[in-house]
Design a protein around this motif. Structure first.
Motif, PDB file in Angstrom:
ATOM      1  N   VAL A  58      27.456  36.726  24.040  1.00  0.00           N
ATOM      2  CA  VAL A  58      25.647  37.195  23.632  1.00  0.00           C
ATOM      3  C   VAL A  58      25.742  36.730  25.698  1.00  0.00           C
ATOM      4  CG1 VAL A  58      23.434  36.192  23.544  1.00  0.00           C
ATOM      5  CG2 VAL A  58      25.478  36.596  21.700  1.00  0.00           C
ATOM      6  N   LYS A  59      25.771  38.506  26.346  1.00  0.00           N
ATOM      7  CA  LYS A  59      25.314  38.177  27.619  1.00  0.00           C
ATOM      8  C   LYS A  59      23.581  38.703  28.275  1.00  0.00           C
ATOM      9  CE  LYS A  59      28.483  40.508  29.924  1.00  0.00           C
ATOM     10  NZ  LYS A  59      29.690  41.765  30.276  1.00  0.00           N
ATOM     11  N   LEU A  60      23.234  37.476  28.845  1.00  0.00           N
ATOM     12  CA  LEU A  60      21.590  37.855  29.470  1.00  0.00           C
ATOM     13  C   LEU A  60      21.799  38.175  30.996  1.00  0.00           C
ATOM     14  CD1 LEU A  60      21.443  35.001  27.342  1.00  0.00           C
ATOM     15  CD2 LEU A  60      19.579  36.185  26.991  1.00  0.00           C
ATOM     16  N   ASN A  61      21.088  39.212  31.683  1.00  0.00           N
ATOM     17  CA  ASN A  61      20.903  39.409  32.866  1.00  0.00           C
ATOM     18  C   ASN A  61      19.410  39.306  33.102  1.00  0.00           C
ATOM     19  OD1 ASN A  61      23.940  39.722  32.830  1.00  0.00           O
ATOM     20  ND2 ASN A  61      23.847  41.573  31.774  1.00  0.00           N
ATOM     21  N   GLN A  62      18.907  38.865  34.302  1.00  0.00           N
ATOM     22  CA  GLN A  62      18.162  39.348  34.460  1.00  0.00           C
ATOM     23  C   GLN A  62      18.036  39.371  36.001  1.00  0.00           C
ATOM     24  OE1 GLN A  62      17.124  34.650  33.824  1.00  0.00           O
ATOM     25  NE2 GLN A  62      16.577  34.599  32.449  1.00  0.00           N
ATOM     26  N   MET A  63      16.746  39.472  36.606  1.00  0.00           N
ATOM     27  CA  MET A  63      16.527  40.491  38.320  1.00  0.00           C
ATOM     28  C   MET A  63      18.046  39.776  39.148  1.00  0.00           C
ATOM     29  SD  MET A  63      14.174  41.395  38.430  1.00  0.00           S
ATOM     30  CE  MET A  63      13.436  42.392  39.975  1.00  0.00           C
ATOM     31  N   ARG A  64      17.997  38.420  39.274  1.00  0.00           N
ATOM     32  CA  ARG A  64      18.966  38.260  40.502  1.00  0.00           C
ATOM     33  C   ARG A  64      20.309  37.250  39.556  1.00  0.00           C
ATOM     34  NH1 ARG A  64      18.767  39.910  45.182  1.00  0.00           N
ATOM     35  NH2 ARG A  64      19.679  37.974  46.724  1.00  0.00           N
ATOM     36  N   ALA A  65      20.431  37.099  38.394  1.00  0.00           N
ATOM     37  CA  ALA A  65      20.668  35.708  37.965  1.00  0.00           C
ATOM     38  C   ALA A  65      21.365  36.707  36.372  1.00  0.00           C
ATOM     39  CB  ALA A  65      20.039  34.368  37.616  1.00  0.00           C
ATOM     40  N   GLY A  66      22.147  36.121  36.134  1.00  0.00           N
ATOM     41  CA  GLY A  66      22.235  35.858  34.306  1.00  0.00           C
ATOM     42  C   GLY A  66      23.491  35.000  34.009  1.00  0.00           C
ATOM     43  N   TYR A  67      23.198  34.760  32.260  1.00  0.00           N
ATOM     44  CA  TYR A  67      24.306  34.051  31.882  1.00  0.00           C
ATOM     45  C   TYR A  67      24.831  34.494  30.877  1.00  0.00           C
ATOM     46  CZ  TYR A  67      20.229  32.906  29.788  1.00  0.00           C
ATOM     47  OH  TYR A  67      18.981  33.121  28.964  1.00  0.00           O
ATOM     48  N   ALA A  68      25.854  33.936  30.012  1.00  0.00           N
ATOM     49  CA  ALA A  68      26.736  34.257  28.957  1.00  0.00           C
ATOM     50  C   ALA A  68      27.156  32.692  27.733  1.00  0.00           C
ATOM     51  CB  ALA A  68      27.867  35.296  29.300  1.00  0.00           C
ATOM     52  N   TYR A  69      26.802  32.954  26.523  1.00  0.00           N
ATOM     53  CA  TYR A  69      27.429  31.523  25.704  1.00  0.00           C
ATOM     54  C   TYR A  69      29.013  33.328  25.373  1.00  0.00           C
ATOM     55  CZ  TYR A  69      22.602  29.882  25.974  1.00  0.00           C
ATOM     56  OH  TYR A  69      21.343  29.987  25.827  1.00  0.00           O
ATOM     57  N   GLN A  70      29.990  32.302  24.757  1.00  0.00           N
ATOM     58  CA  GLN A  70      31.020  32.781  24.326  1.00  0.00           C
ATOM     59  C   GLN A  70      30.789  31.472  22.676  1.00  0.00           C
ATOM     60  OE1 GLN A  70      34.061  33.222  26.386  1.00  0.00           O
ATOM     61  NE2 GLN A  70      35.798  33.497  24.888  1.00  0.00           N
ATOM     62  N   PHE A  71      31.099  32.466  21.701  1.00  0.00           N
ATOM     63  CA  PHE A  71      31.258  32.412  20.507  1.00  0.00           C
ATOM     64  C   PHE A  71      32.506  32.673  19.815  1.00  0.00           C
ATOM     65  CE2 PHE A  71      26.559  32.474  20.997  1.00  0.00           C
ATOM     66  CZ  PHE A  71      26.218  31.048  20.780  1.00  0.00           C
ATOM     67  N   ARG A  72      33.150  31.176  19.208  1.00  0.00           N
ATOM     68  CA  ARG A  72      34.952  31.522  18.548  1.00  0.00           C
ATOM     69  C   ARG A  72      34.465  31.182  17.008  1.00  0.00           C
ATOM     70  NH1 ARG A  72      39.618  29.697  20.240  1.00  0.00           N
ATOM     71  NH2 ARG A  72      39.027  27.594  18.810  1.00  0.00           N
ATOM     72  N   TYR A  73      34.516  31.832  15.558  1.00  0.00           N
ATOM     73  CA  TYR A  73      33.971  31.730  14.263  1.00  0.00           C
ATOM     74  C   TYR A  73      35.164  30.228  14.115  1.00  0.00           C
ATOM     75  CZ  TYR A  73      34.888  31.569   8.846  1.00  0.00           C
ATOM     76  OH  TYR A  73      34.462  30.578   7.820  1.00  0.00           O
ATOM     77  N   GLU A  74      34.871  29.192  13.528  1.00  0.00           N
ATOM     78  CA  GLU A  74      35.553  27.751  13.107  1.00  0.00           C
ATOM     79  C   GLU A  74      35.740  28.116  12.123  1.00  0.00           C
ATOM     80  OE1 GLU A  74      34.918  23.954  15.541  1.00  0.00           O
ATOM     81  OE2 GLU A  74      33.372  24.041  13.763  1.00  0.00           O
ATOM     82  N   LYS A  75      36.702  27.346  11.393  1.00  0.00           N
ATOM     83  CA  LYS A  75      37.105  27.957   9.826  1.00  0.00           C
ATOM     84  C   LYS A  75      36.591  26.254   9.526  1.00  0.00           C
ATOM     85  CE  LYS A  75      41.108  30.156   7.978  1.00  0.00           C
ATOM     86  NZ  LYS A  75      41.986  30.693   7.767  1.00  0.00           N
ATOM     87  N   GLU A  76      36.514  25.488   9.240  1.00  0.00           N
ATOM     88  CA  GLU A  76      36.171  24.110   9.360  1.00  0.00           C
ATOM     89  C   GLU A  76      34.741  24.311   9.307  1.00  0.00           C
ATOM     90  OE1 GLU A  76      39.668  24.582  11.410  1.00  0.00           O
ATOM     91  OE2 GLU A  76      37.825  23.903  11.868  1.00  0.00           O
ATOM     92  N   THR A  77      34.333  25.157   9.474  1.00  0.00           N
ATOM     93  CA  THR A  77      32.370  25.019   9.244  1.00  0.00           C
ATOM     94  C   THR A  77      32.102  26.088   8.810  1.00  0.00           C
ATOM     95  OG1 THR A  77      32.206  25.111  11.477  1.00  0.00           O
ATOM     96  CG2 THR A  77      32.903  23.006  10.907  1.00  0.00           C
ATOM     97  N   GLY A  78      32.850  26.872   9.294  1.00  0.00           N
ATOM     98  CA  GLY A  78      32.771  28.037   8.453  1.00  0.00           C
ATOM     99  C   GLY A  78      31.033  28.963   9.446  1.00  0.00           C
TER     100      GLY A  78
END
Length: 169
Positions: A58-78
């Protein structure tokens, strides 16, 4: 919307921005497409979704900055586990503090590629790569809490310490 197999059952899952409330939502086929939402993404700026090898960003871009979160499915917790974060900044007009960083939450590895403006030389200086440990508790899509602000605070501390070490006015 992004559609891909996140949970490994060869059936396409979804991640999207809910038009009704602006929340980011994912739906996994292995959970009968039950909506799992997170209202913890800032809504100022543009939101994009990218497929990754084993999940999504999930990438969020703003005026002069931005950030991203990366997710992966974890089988143990679902659940979709947060496995990494990235951010970038262009800084003010002289680009002081511009650059980018990332943290891998599986290896607790932080890497920062930052610049500072040297007022004596009147030029932008690239810092050596900052590599450090940065440890967070396991965090999941539906309960991000203040993980981003904690990351940014630690990131800024690393940057300022390195700038102080390198730049003597």
């Amino acid at each position: 919307m992004l559609s891909a197999d996140f949970d490994g059952d060869n059936i396409r899952d979804k991640v999207y921005l809910d038009p009704d409330n602006g929340a980011v939502v994912y739906q996994l086929s292995s959970q009968k497409f039950k909506k799992v939402s997170s209202n913890q993404f800032e809504d100022s700026g543009e939101i994009f979704f990218d497929k990754t090898k084993n999940g999504f960003k999930v990438k969020l871009n703003q005026m002069r900055a931005g950030y991203a979160y990366q997710f992966r499915y974890e089988k143990e917790t679902g659940k979709m586990r947060l496995i990494g974060m990235e951010r970038y900044e262009f800084g003010p007009a002289n680009n002081d503090g511009s650059g980018e960083s990332s943290v891998n939450l599986l290896t607790n590895t932080y890497i920062g590629e930052w610049n500072y403006f040297d007022n004596n030389k009147i030029k932008l200086v690239k810092m050596p790569t900052i590599k450090k440990k940065m440890i967070f508790p396991k965090t999941y899509f539906d309960n991000l809490g203040n993980v981003l602000s904690t990351y940014i605070d630690k990131d800024v501390q690393y940057y300022l310490a390195e700038k102080k070490r390198l730049y003597k006015q």
